[in-house]
Enzyme design. Structure first.
Site: not given
Length: 534
Positions: A344-345
């Site tokens: 996600h990041g």
């Protein structure tokens, strides 16, 4: 262009739809080519150079897939091709998503002295990369369907899912793209698709976007958020994320249905879940399925094989021992969720988000071993069921703070505010910040910030939040509303309020039209979908 934008709704969508059904008159291939060109144009609208990366990725992975198909009688060569292809895909992800953060972190630690590169992240790279890695694995396992080039390109680029999912399996989509029925006009599919799309845009524009300003202010002032403001920011973000992602999933499913294509369900009232395990069976369902098939299962099978070779036991009884549980349940689960968080990041807060959910899941599995649950949830009393749902939701909200925060320190500041370390207001504030006319009163050594103005606004905000929670917990979801017409791949359980079930009637036509008009009028304040940055 956003699904919830004027250019998409009034220009791209009608042109793409009309062109598709026009091309259907000339056969399946012209219609499929039209969809491919429309999808590439849609992708290029964001940033034309991104198309080079998309086309290169498709070309590389299709070539690798053909090589895998041609080496079925040489397993060692086939395995080497698969490993190299997956490695190349992962390296591309690392370069675009994580290299700058890695260099920045290492420079900060004094390990290297390099300038942080200015790398532009191609839109949707995680989604189209994951889609193609899954396809390569399925080719290796001989379960991929229809390996034609045009259908493959359409499978990857089909614009309703290209930017932010859902993550599709070729065995679900390729047969549809090869089916002649897909290329025949269907008034029923068009009506169903428009209705689902309208529900999605209403969620996005009317429910999710109005919360974004307050959430941004709350998390932006994390270091000074008092008790109610911090809780307001966290709860508002959980609702914003819910309606934003639910709305996007509905719009993607509705758009696909307008083109006679069914998508799998991707969002199924996750906040109604009575456990974290159930939550992940309802939240981002296609991602959970992907992680299970291509990450968790291989890790678990490797651990099981390793234990079996050493005579350590792999039975259910062995799994319930401390060592067996740690190896066969905890390790694969936490590893999978940690990697899901990183997906996600690049920030450490995303890793913590994933690890938290991994710990939640491990605890949930352990609880089921220590205290097996009833076979039928109806055996739970209403109070017990409420407690389970509430506890699950609070766990999800806590992890979501890390998901939203700009850094770990910002997330910890929000938590500090949530336990009152930054003071306490008398009234929760919708924007997450005190507004005018404040009085600070010392109470037992703590500073209580009392808002003296705008009580009507605060009461209105609380009432609006209650309405949103009513929608989340009391009303049927989109699949349940549309269940009579197979809105997604697979069977859908109807909701409680059967009178809300959609049907092709004048009443629903008027309702859908009004909802669409109101939502379109609200587009002015629309922001991008939260999952677009992944």
């Amino acid at each position: 262009m956003l699904f919830s934008s004027y250019i998409f709704i009034f220009a791209f969508m009608p042109v793409a739809l009309a062109g598709f059904h026009l091309m259907c008159n000339f056969g399946r291939r012209p219609a499929a080519v039209w969809l491919v060109l429309a999808s590439i144009f849609f992708y290029a609208w964001w940033n034309p150079p991104f198309v080079i990366m998309l086309v290169a990725s498709i070309g590389f992975n299709y070539t690798a897939a053909e090589a895998l198909g041609a080496t079925t009688t040489r397993p060692r060569v086939q395995n080497a091709i698969l490993v190299l292809a997956i490695a190349a895909n992962v390296l591309a992800l690392v370069y675009f998503k994580y290299l700058a953060s890695i260099i920045d972190a290492m420079t900060g630690l004094g390990l290297i002295n390099l300038k942080t590169p200015d790398i532009v992240l191609p839109l949707g790279i995680s989604f189209f990369t994951f889609t193609q890695i899954g396809y390569l694995v399925d080719i290796k396992q001989s379960i991929a369907k229809d390996r034609g080039l045009i259908n493959y390109i359409l499978f990857v680029t089909f614009f309703p899912h290209l930017i932010a999912g859902p993550i599709l399996h070729n065995r679900e989509m390729m047969p549809q793209f090869g089916n002649e029925a897909t290329y025949r006009f269907s008034a029923e599919n068009l009506a169903i698709g428009i209705s689902i799309f309208t529900i999605g845009i209403a969620k996005k524009c009317l429910f999710a976007d109005p919360l974004s300003a307050g959430v941004g202010l709350g998390f932006g002032a994390a270091s000074s958020m008092p008790l109610f403001g911090a809780w307001n920011a966290a709860l508002c973000y959980s609702l914003q994320l819910y309606f934003d992602f639910s709305g996007y999933s509905d719009m993607a499913i509705g758009l696909a249905r307008m083109f006679n294509v069914q998508f799998p369900v991707n969002f199924n009232s996750p906040y109604k879940a009575a456990s974290i395990i159930e939550h992940w069976q309802r939240w981002h369902i296609t991602l959970s399925r992907y992680l299970t098939l291509y990450l968790y299962t291989p890790i678990a099978m490797s651990v099981t094989s390793w234990r079996n070779d050493r005579g350590l036991g792999i039975s259910k009884t062995a799994r319930e021992t401390p060592g067996g549980f740690a190896a066969m349940v905890a390790f694969p689960t936490i590893t999978t969720m940690g990697l899901a968080g990183i997906w996600h990041g690049a920030g450490l807060q995303f890793l913590i988000f994933g690890l938290l959910h991994g710990i939640y899941l491990v605890g949930n599995h352990l609880w089921r071993i220590v205290l097996p649950r009833p076979q039928n949830r109806a055996k739970d009393s209403k109070l017990t069921l409420f407690a389970k749902i509430f506890l699950t939701y609070m766990a999800v909200v806590s992890a979501s703070v890390f998901f939203r925060a700009d850094s770990v320190s910002s997330a910890l500041s929000i938590f500090a505010g949530m336990i009152g370390l930054h003071g306490v207001e008398a009234v929760p504030l919708p924007a997450g910040l005190p507004r005018g006319g404040l009085a600070s009163l010392p109470v037992h050594g703590m500073t209580v910030v009392v808002s003296l103005v705008d009580f009507v606004s605060q009461a209105g905000h609380v009432l609006w939040m209650m309405c949103l929670y009513g929608i989340v917990f009391a009303l049927p979801n989109t699949q349940q509303i549309m269940h009579r017409f197979s809105p997604v791949i697979g069977r859908v359980q109807p909701g409680r309020l059967s009178q809300l079930a959609w049907q092709p009637s004048r009443g629903w036509a008027v309702t859908t039209g009004i909802a669409a008009a109101v939502s379109i009028l609200a587009i002015g304040g629309t922001s991008e979908f939260l999952y677009f940055r992944f």
